[in-house]
Write an enzyme that holds these catalytic residues in place. Structure first.
Site, short mmCIF file in Angstrom:
data_model
loop_
_atom_site.label_atom_id
_atom_site.label_comp_id
_atom_site.label_asym_id
_atom_site.label_seq_id
_atom_site.Cartn_x
_atom_site.Cartn_y
_atom_site.Cartn_z
N GLY A 1 37.48 69.59 29.28
CA GLY A 1 36.74 69.18 28.08
C GLY A 1 37.51 69.40 26.79
N GLU B 1 32.48 76.45 34.76
CA GLU B 1 31.33 76.71 33.88
C GLU B 1 30.29 77.57 34.59
OE1 GLU B 1 30.72 72.59 32.86
OE2 GLU B 1 32.65 72.63 31.83
N SER C 1 40.20 66.99 31.77
CA SER C 1 40.59 65.92 30.85
C SER C 1 41.34 64.78 31.54
CB SER C 1 41.40 66.47 29.67
OG SER C 1 40.60 67.39 28.93
N ASN D 1 31.78 64.17 37.44
CA ASN D 1 30.93 65.35 37.21
C ASN D 1 30.19 65.12 35.89
OD1 ASN D 1 29.77 67.81 36.72
ND2 ASN D 1 31.70 68.93 36.42
N TRP D 2 28.93 64.73 36.02
CA TRP D 2 28.17 64.39 34.82
C TRP D 2 27.79 65.63 34.00
CZ3 TRP D 2 23.98 60.30 36.71
CH2 TRP D 2 24.64 59.13 37.07
N LYS D 3 27.91 66.80 34.61
CA LYS D 3 27.47 68.04 33.94
C LYS D 3 26.02 67.88 33.47
CE LYS D 3 32.21 69.06 32.91
NZ LYS D 3 33.17 69.84 32.15
N GLU E 1 41.13 72.84 38.71
CA GLU E 1 40.74 72.53 37.33
C GLU E 1 41.16 73.67 36.41
OE1 GLU E 1 37.23 69.55 37.19
OE2 GLU E 1 36.39 71.54 37.38
N HIS F 1 32.37 75.75 40.01
CA HIS F 1 32.91 75.13 38.78
C HIS F 1 33.12 76.23 37.74
CE1 HIS F 1 33.23 72.86 35.10
NE2 HIS F 1 33.58 71.83 35.85
P1 PGA Z 1 36.56 67.04 31.83
O1 PGA Z 1 35.76 67.95 32.87
O2 PGA Z 1 37.07 65.85 32.58
O3 PGA Z 1 35.54 66.67 30.78
O4 PGA Z 1 37.67 67.87 31.29
C1 PGA Z 1 36.19 68.09 34.19
C2 PGA Z 1 35.28 69.04 34.92
O5 PGA Z 1 34.85 70.05 34.32
O6 PGA Z 1 34.96 68.84 36.10
#
Ligand code: PGA
Length: 248
Positions: free
Chosen positions: A172, A97, A210, A9-11, A166, A95
């Site tokens: 993150g 976010e 993470s 997931n590049w965000k 998640e 997600h």
């Molecule tokens: P992360 O993000 O690996 O940077 O914790 C995972 C995600 O949000 O899909």
């Protein structure tokens, strides 16, 4: 052993140049005849680049969001048909976010999953509790509520989903759920799926939060962890490839 699935997931990261370098490194570094499925979820504007760079490769194309609507006056949104035109095989829905910063409710997430399925794109449905919810002992109730909304909406298509657990507190932050903590929630999700479909065993349950080159192997060794949704570590080719190698 069931095939594992690793999704990057590049965000909201990348550029034409950086993506080209990353994709090149991934294509070169993926093991020949590797058993794990691999995909990257990029910002929508880069899907054309992915389609061009990944044609003929084993790396699947993913998007990070999809509109619940088919078309029309929804400024700024991207439909499932549009994603499909650019080769998207997967799309993240719900997600944390999106839930947190864009107010996506369980109902919206469910509608998005349905919209993707209707156009032949596999939704990767993200669920997870906040730290506050975990500390209040609500983890199970929260993830079950989030998944239930999608199961209810998609009916018989439930076996076509991918589900990603998640924990919000692990995204993150460098704080990973322990393999035992993650497995415990995955078992709950598997049981919930099993109550909805006889094919629950084939729904990939990914862990995200993470996941990195050092902890992937232990997480992926858990009975109900079928892969990973990888944020930060998916931006570094060497780290992502190590995670993919741990999934073989
Ligand atoms: P992360 O993000 O690996 O940077 O914790 C995972 C995600 O949000 O899909």
């Amino acid at each position: 052993m069931k095939q594992k699935l690793i999704v990057g997931n590049w965000k909201m990261n990348g550029s034409l140049a950086a993506n080209a370098a990353l994709l090149q490194a991934l294509k070169q570094g993926l093991p020949e005849g590797g058993k794990a499925g691999v995909a990257v979820a990029a910002p929508a504007v880069y899907l054309a680049q992915l389609q061009a760079e990944l044609s003929g490769s084993a790396i699947g194309i993913g998007a990070q969001d999809v509109s619940q609507h088919e078309q029309g006056a929804f400024t700024g949104e991207v439909s499932a048909v549009m994603l499909k035109e650019f080769g998207a095989r997967y799309v993240l829905v719900g997600h944390s976010e999106r839930r947190q910063y864009h107010g996506e409710t369980d109902a919206v997430v469910a509608a998005k999953a349905q919209a993707a399925l209707a156009k032949g794109i596999t939704p990767i449905v993200c669920v997870g509790e906040t730290l506050q919810e975990r500390e209040a002992g609500q983890t199970e109730a929260v993830v079950k509520r989030q998944l239930a909304a999608v199961i209810h909406q998609v009916g018989a298509c439930v076996s076509e989903l991918v589900v990603a657990y998640e924990p919000v507190w692990a995204i993150g932050t460098g704080k990973t759920a322990t393999p035992e903590q993650a497995q415990a929630v995955h078992a709950v999700l598997r049981a919930q799926l099993a109550a909805a479909t006889e094919h629950a065993g084939r729904v990939p349950l990914l862990y995200g939060g993470s996941m990195n080159a050092a902890n992937a192997e232990q997480l992926l060794a858990q009975t109900d962890i079928d892969g990973g949704l990888v944020g930060g570590a998916s931006l570094k080719a060497a780290d992502f490839l190590t995670i993919v190698a741990a999934a073989q």
